[in-house]
Design an enzyme around this catalytic site. Structure first.
Site, short mmCIF file in Angstrom:
data_model
loop_
_atom_site.label_atom_id
_atom_site.label_comp_id
_atom_site.label_asym_id
_atom_site.label_seq_id
_atom_site.Cartn_x
_atom_site.Cartn_y
_atom_site.Cartn_z
CG HIS A 57 -2.01 0.97 1.22
ND1 HIS A 57 -3.23 0.70 1.80
CD2 HIS A 57 -2.12 2.21 0.70
CE1 HIS A 57 -4.04 1.75 1.63
NE2 HIS A 57 -3.37 2.68 0.98
CG HIS A 59 -0.90 6.63 -1.69
ND1 HIS A 59 -2.09 6.56 -2.38
CD2 HIS A 59 -1.15 6.11 -0.45
CE1 HIS A 59 -3.02 6.02 -1.60
NE2 HIS A 59 -2.46 5.75 -0.43
CG LEU A 60 5.07 4.74 -5.76
CD1 LEU A 60 5.65 3.75 -6.75
CD2 LEU A 60 6.14 5.17 -4.76
NE ARG A 61 0.41 11.28 -3.01
CZ ARG A 61 -0.65 10.92 -2.33
NH1 ARG A 61 -1.62 10.24 -2.94
NH2 ARG A 61 -0.77 11.22 -1.06
CG ASN A 91 -4.43 7.66 -4.92
OD1 ASN A 91 -3.45 6.95 -5.10
ND2 ASN A 91 -4.61 8.37 -3.83
CG HIS A 178 -10.62 3.69 1.60
ND1 HIS A 178 -9.47 4.22 2.16
CD2 HIS A 178 -11.63 4.52 1.97
CE1 HIS A 178 -9.78 5.32 2.82
NE2 HIS A 178 -11.08 5.52 2.73
CG HIS A 231 -6.12 2.11 5.38
ND1 HIS A 231 -7.48 1.96 5.35
CD2 HIS A 231 -5.80 2.87 4.30
CE1 HIS A 231 -7.97 2.61 4.33
NE2 HIS A 231 -6.96 3.16 3.65
CG ASP A 304 -2.35 4.76 3.64
OD1 ASP A 304 -2.27 5.06 2.43
OD2 ASP A 304 -3.29 5.13 4.38
N GLY A 323 -2.93 12.12 5.26
CA GLY A 323 -1.85 11.25 4.85
C GLY A 323 -0.52 11.55 5.51
#
Length: 433
Positions: A57, A59-61, A91, A178, A231, A304, A323
């Site tokens: 999990h 987030h590399l954006r 996302n 989620h 999460h 996360d 975040g």
């Protein structure tokens, strides 16, 4: 053997001391008294050898939000934390809901070179919850996607959720939910409880998470599919997962490092570093998720990791983004919350932070035993080190860590990915473009 590494005297998952010889991207020998002409020698006395960590999990954006993070900077942060593989959440902009986007992410990870990047595909088009995305096309693409999530958005429509669970059975996929009922959390600012009442902030009730989990484990049972809960954060959620597993439902669950350690009492200072989704919960919830991880109810730890530019956090609480970054600190927090408390041993850490997340994500070549013939994906960790966590410990593009200034035990000394050191003696190597 000019490209070989000879690791001498490492404690194998906290057990016996051993030597490990790495060459041509694989572990070639494990034993005592090993030698290899021309190999680079790593003195690992006092270091714990673990299989390279796997984060289900992250987030590399990229693409779309490179001001927060890129695949290069995010995997650099991963290597600094001992991770050799990360699953990239969808996302992005455009959303990772097509074969083209997930293949782009895969390729960017290969160029960066710090860690394997395994894309996660969106469940619905644009993460809007209205119609299924191209699940089959993403599964058949070069990225071979097996995990699908609308992370950040709950797949709230039960019919859409049922169809997604049914669809992924064809290629042994899993839906990672989620769990957040949006109608119960509209305008919510923090965990609903005593602290929210005292601060006058709109509360985020535990039942908003628990009700979705309860529904989804029943849907997974009904269609005979795999469900993964992202999460998990409340004592009630632990109870539901425990019940579902006893019933034989094919469900797995993750907990973040911050939900193993931090509580909603930290919100009193209105420091937006502590604003996260799901929110920090009560002390009772922290103790419950620790127990759930220790007894196997919760399967894995996942970071996360959620980077944001400074302006999205350096503002009033209500306007701040949710975040925290977590890749660089995750192993040290698990050390503090679970190992130092006696709840997990180092072999358990290998299970919840490497072997099991790789298995859930069907990721070959990671989470494998440290034995001859296996891919050389390793982390060497110094449990006797430690100190204050600072911005110097961060290797990503954002600095929104909740641990800045906090004393954390341990230190990642070496991270070895595909047989090469991406972190050597605690110093990051520039391996990417």
């Amino acid at each position: 053997m000019t490209d070989a590494l000879l690791i001498v005297g490492a404690s194998l998952e906290g057990g016996d001391r051993t030597d490990i010889l790495v060459a041509d991207g694989r572990i070639t020998e494990v034993g005592t008294g090993l030698s290899a002409a021309g190999a680079r020698r790593i003195d690992a006395d006092g270091l714990v050898a673990l299989p390279g960590l796997v984060d289900l999990h992250t987030h590399l954006r990229e693409p779309g939000y490179e001001a927060s993070e890129t695949i290069l900077t995010g995997t650099r942060a991963a290597a600094a934390g001992g991770f050799t593989a990360v699953f990239a959440m969808p996302n992005t902009s455009p959303v990772a809901d097509t074969a083209g986007v997930v293949e782009q992410e895969l390729a960017l990870g290969e160029v960066a070179g710090y860690a394997t990047v395994q894309p996660i595909g969106a469940v619905t088009v644009g993460q809007k919850g209205e119609r299924l995305a191209e699940l089959g096309a993403m599964a058949e693409s070069r990225a071979q996607v097996r995990v699908f999530s609308d992370d950040g958005f709950c797949v709230f429509d039960p019919l859409i959720m049922r169809r997604a669970l049914e669809y992924v059975k064809a290629f042994d996929g899993v839906i990672a939910q989620h769990a957040q009922d949006p109608r119960l959390t509209e305008g919510a600012q923090m965990n609903e409880g005593i602290v929210s009442a005292e601060l006058g902030l709109a509360g985020w009730p535990a039942v908003a998470e628990e009700s979705i989990i309860a529904r989804d484990v029943l849907l997974a049972e009904h269609v005979g599919s795999r469900l993964h809960v992202c999460h998990l954060s409340t004592a009630g959620s632990v109870d539901i997962i425990r019940w579902a597993k006893k019933r034989g439902i094919n469900v797995t669950a993750e907990v973040t490092p911050h939900h193993l350690l931090l509580t909603d009492d930290l919100v009193r200072g209105y420091d937006a570093r502590y604003k996260v989704n799901p929110p920090l919960r009560r002390e009772e919830d922290v103790l419950a998720v620790r127990e759930g991880l220790a007894d196997g109810t919760i399967d894995i730890v996942a970071t996360d990791h959620a980077p944001h530019p400074a302006e999205n956090k350096s503002c009033e609480w209500a306007a701040a983004a949710n975040g925290m970054v977590g890749l660089e600190s995750a192993l040290r927090v698990v050390h503090l919350a679970m190992v130092e408390t006696g709840l997990l041993g180092w072999d358990d850490v290998a299970r919840v932070m490497s072997r099991t997340p790789a298995r859930i994500g069907r990721l070959d070549g990671h989470g494998t035993p440290i034995t001859a013939g296996e891919p050389a994906e390793l982390v060497l960790y110094d449990p006797s080190a430690g100190g204050a966590f600072t911005t110097d410990d961060l290797r990503g593009r954002s600095v929104n860590s909740p641990y800045l200034g906090r004393e954390l035990p341990g230190s990642v000394r070496w991270t070895i990915h595909q047989g090469a050191a991406t972190v050597a003696d605690g110093v990051l190597r520039e391996v990417g473009a």
